[in-house]
Design a protein around this motif. Structure first.
Motif: not given
Length: 170
Positions: A105-127
């Motif tokens: 579960s922790r690894e899955a959460v870390q993967m999702m956080i990493s994936a979020l930070y791959e997005l442009p800042e504006t997209v990430r902020m909207v999400f």
């Protein structure tokens, strides 16, 4: 203390819109649900806004009311999902909370956080505003100075990227 205390413009709006808002909510909620609480929530949200800058105050008041209903429905659906326990699931079952499952579960959460930070800042902020803060897309558009269509496109881009990354690791 009332949400309108100390805000002359808000007090004026409360006097003018309280009854119409009560009717608005009573037509849309089940009998027994407290429409007064929903009206109070509208005025609490309005208290945080610079009301002098709003050109169409009536439209804005009822948009906030719609957002209050939408947020309430979203919270209720989340509570419904969380409160339902799947058949055969035993909370006391140690395997459900084994060190291996916790690590996965922790690894899955870390993967999702990493994936979020791959997005442009504006997209990430909207999400983030939508999913983590519970802000309606219309409000996100207003706050960030974007069109609603742009916010919707950013949400689609974020969701698509996260699903892609989730499928990639499975």
């Amino acid at each position: 203390m009332s949400a309108v205390a100390g805000h002359p413009r808000l007090e004026e709006l409360a006097a003018h819109y309280r009854a119409p808002l009560l009717r608005f909510f009573r037509r849309r909620v089940s009998p027994g649900e407290d429409a007064d609480d929903l009206v109070q929530d509208v005025f609490s949200r309005l208290a945080a806004q610079d009301l002098a800058k709003i050109a169409n105050i009536q439209g804005y008041v009822f948009q906030v009311a719609s957002n209050v209903l939408r947020d309430r429905a979203r919270r209720a659906s989340v509570r419904g999902i969380v409160s339902r326990v799947p058949d055969g699931f035993d909370v006391e079952d140690e395997a459900a909370f084994s060190p291996e499952r916790i690590l996965q579960s922790r690894e899955a959460v870390q993967m999702m956080i990493s994936a979020l930070y791959e997005l442009p800042e504006t997209v990430r902020m909207v999400f983030s505003h939508y999913h983590f803060d519970g802000v309606a897309q219309v409000e996100i558009a207003r706050r960030m100075g974007l069109s609603l269509s742009t916010v919707e496109k950013h949400m689609a881009k974020a969701n698509s990227h996260l699903l892609y990354r989730l499928r990639k690791v499975r």
